[in-house]
Design an enzyme around this catalytic site. Structure first.
Site, PDB file in Angstrom:
ATOM      1  N   GLU A  98       0.843  -1.203   0.000  1.00  0.00           N
ATOM      2  CA  GLU A  98       0.000   0.000   0.000  1.00  0.00           C
ATOM      3  C   GLU A  98       0.872   1.244   0.000  1.00  0.00           C
ATOM      4  OE1 GLU A  98      -2.520   1.532  -0.652  1.00  0.00           O
ATOM      5  OE2 GLU A  98      -3.948   1.727   0.995  1.00  0.00           O
ATOM      6  N   ASP A 102      -3.636   6.284   6.217  1.00  0.00           N
ATOM      7  CA  ASP A 102      -4.152   7.536   6.774  1.00  0.00           C
ATOM      8  C   ASP A 102      -5.018   7.180   7.987  1.00  0.00           C
ATOM      9  OD1 ASP A 102      -4.660  10.260   6.906  1.00  0.00           O
ATOM     10  OD2 ASP A 102      -6.156  10.264   5.333  1.00  0.00           O
ATOM     11  N   LYS A 130       0.716   7.892   8.280  1.00  0.00           N
ATOM     12  CA  LYS A 130       0.386   9.122   9.022  1.00  0.00           C
ATOM     13  C   LYS A 130      -0.187   8.698  10.371  1.00  0.00           C
ATOM     14  CE  LYS A 130      -1.048  11.887   4.988  1.00  0.00           C
ATOM     15  NZ  LYS A 130      -2.228  12.471   4.288  1.00  0.00           N
ATOM     16  N   VAL A 152       0.197  14.538   0.682  1.00  0.00           N
ATOM     17  CA  VAL A 152       1.375  14.365  -0.175  1.00  0.00           C
ATOM     18  C   VAL A 152       1.013  13.690  -1.506  1.00  0.00           C
ATOM     19  CG1 VAL A 152       3.044  14.300   1.729  1.00  0.00           C
ATOM     20  CG2 VAL A 152       1.941  12.178   0.997  1.00  0.00           C
TER      21      VAL A 152
HETATM   22  P1  IMP Z   1      -7.219   5.441   4.819  1.00  0.00           P
HETATM   23  O1  IMP Z   1      -8.284   4.425   4.547  1.00  0.00           O
HETATM   24  O2  IMP Z   1      -7.804   6.657   5.472  1.00  0.00           O
HETATM   25  O3  IMP Z   1      -6.057   4.894   5.585  1.00  0.00           O
HETATM   26  O4  IMP Z   1      -6.732   5.969   3.419  1.00  0.00           O
HETATM   27  C1  IMP Z   1      -5.679   5.418   2.713  1.00  0.00           C
HETATM   28  C2  IMP Z   1      -5.760   5.816   1.272  1.00  0.00           C
HETATM   29  O5  IMP Z   1      -6.063   7.212   1.128  1.00  0.00           O
HETATM   30  C3  IMP Z   1      -4.434   5.620   0.580  1.00  0.00           C
HETATM   31  O6  IMP Z   1      -4.384   4.368  -0.043  1.00  0.00           O
HETATM   32  C4  IMP Z   1      -4.397   6.748  -0.436  1.00  0.00           C
HETATM   33  O7  IMP Z   1      -4.964   6.318  -1.647  1.00  0.00           O
HETATM   34  C5  IMP Z   1      -5.266   7.818   0.158  1.00  0.00           C
HETATM   35  N1  IMP Z   1      -4.466   8.878   0.825  1.00  0.00           N
HETATM   36  C6  IMP Z   1      -4.362   9.118   2.148  1.00  0.00           C
HETATM   37  N2  IMP Z   1      -3.541  10.135   2.408  1.00  0.00           N
HETATM   38  C7  IMP Z   1      -3.091  10.558   1.205  1.00  0.00           C
HETATM   39  C8  IMP Z   1      -2.173  11.598   0.800  1.00  0.00           C
HETATM   40  O8  IMP Z   1      -1.577  12.353   1.591  1.00  0.00           O
HETATM   41  N3  IMP Z   1      -1.965  11.696  -0.546  1.00  0.00           N
HETATM   42  C9  IMP Z   1      -2.563  10.905  -1.468  1.00  0.00           C
HETATM   43  N4  IMP Z   1      -3.407   9.923  -1.129  1.00  0.00           N
HETATM   44  C10 IMP Z   1      -3.678   9.741   0.194  1.00  0.00           C
HETATM   45 MG    MG Z   2      -4.564   3.978  -2.014  1.00  0.00          MG
END
Ligand code: IMP
Ligand code: MG
Length: 178
Positions: A98, A102, A130, A152
């Site tokens: 991955e 986030d 993050k 980013v």
């Molecule tokens: P989560 O489900 O909130 O952990 O989101 C993860 C997904 O969000 C990653 O696979 C990315 O596709 C997208 N994402 C999260 N933060 C960023 C960022 O800073 N830049 C670009 N894509 C992000």
């Molecule tokens: Mg992604």
């Protein structure tokens, strides 16, 4: 594209070095095991293609895709499978590849989903994390870098489907997405 970047936080040489290190560790850990790398589309593709060249073992690759954020820079929380894996992972060792963690919700969903196919193991390899944004407890088995809460792009990561082809990770100027 360059004019939209506020600053470069990880340059190309550092990324290549980090990916080499991760590949070396994975090579040691999965020796003699049936390894399947499952790349999360689309952000994981650049990382996958560099990482797999640094894993010196027989392996398979496959791809998995969930509904995206669209143009938003925060998680919508909506989860829908867009592309399922085609590989039979039963009794194989799955490593999820991955781009960035986030909230952690995407990975948690994929992790639980893949577990249902009864693989020998499921582990996670993420390039970026993050930690301040996590909404759930998630264990990352392999990690490139921890970063702050900024948005980013580059090295696979996009904003509105752009910037994936940058060879470094940069912070996007706020005026681009606000
Ligand atoms: P989560 O489900 O909130 O952990 O989101 C993860 C997904 O969000 C990653 O696979 C990315 O596709 C997208 N994402 C999260 N933060 C960023 C960022 O800073 N830049 C670009 N894509 C992000
Ligand atoms: Mg992604």
């Amino acid at each position: 594209m360059k004019e939209d970047i506020e600053s470069i936080i990880i340059d190309e040489a550092s990324l290549q070095k980090k990916v080499e290190e991760l590949g070396k560790q994975i090579t040691e850990d999965y020796k003699g095991k049936n390894l399947v790398l499952i790349c999360i589309l689309r952000g994981g593709v650049v990382f996958l293609s560099d990482l797999m060249k640094n894993i010196h073992l027989p392996l398979e690759i496959d791809f998995f895709s969930l509904s995206s954020y669209g143009k938003s820079t925060t998680s919508s929380g909506i989860v829908k499978i867009r592309k399922d894996i085609d590989t039979d992972v039963f009794n194989k060792h799955v490593l999820i590849v991955e781009d960035i963690v986030d909230s952690g919700l995407t990975l948690q969903y994929i992790f639980d989903y893949l577990k249902k196919h009864n693989p020998a193991s499921v582990k996670i390899c993420a390039l970026l994390d993050k930690p301040e944004s996590h909404k759930i407890d998630i264990k990352l088995d392999y990690l490139g870098y921890e970063i702050g809460n900024e948005f980013v792009v580059g090295y696979g990561l996009d904003y509105a489907e752009k910037y994936r082809n940058l060879s470094y990770i940069g912070i996007l100027k706020k005026e681009i997405y606000s």
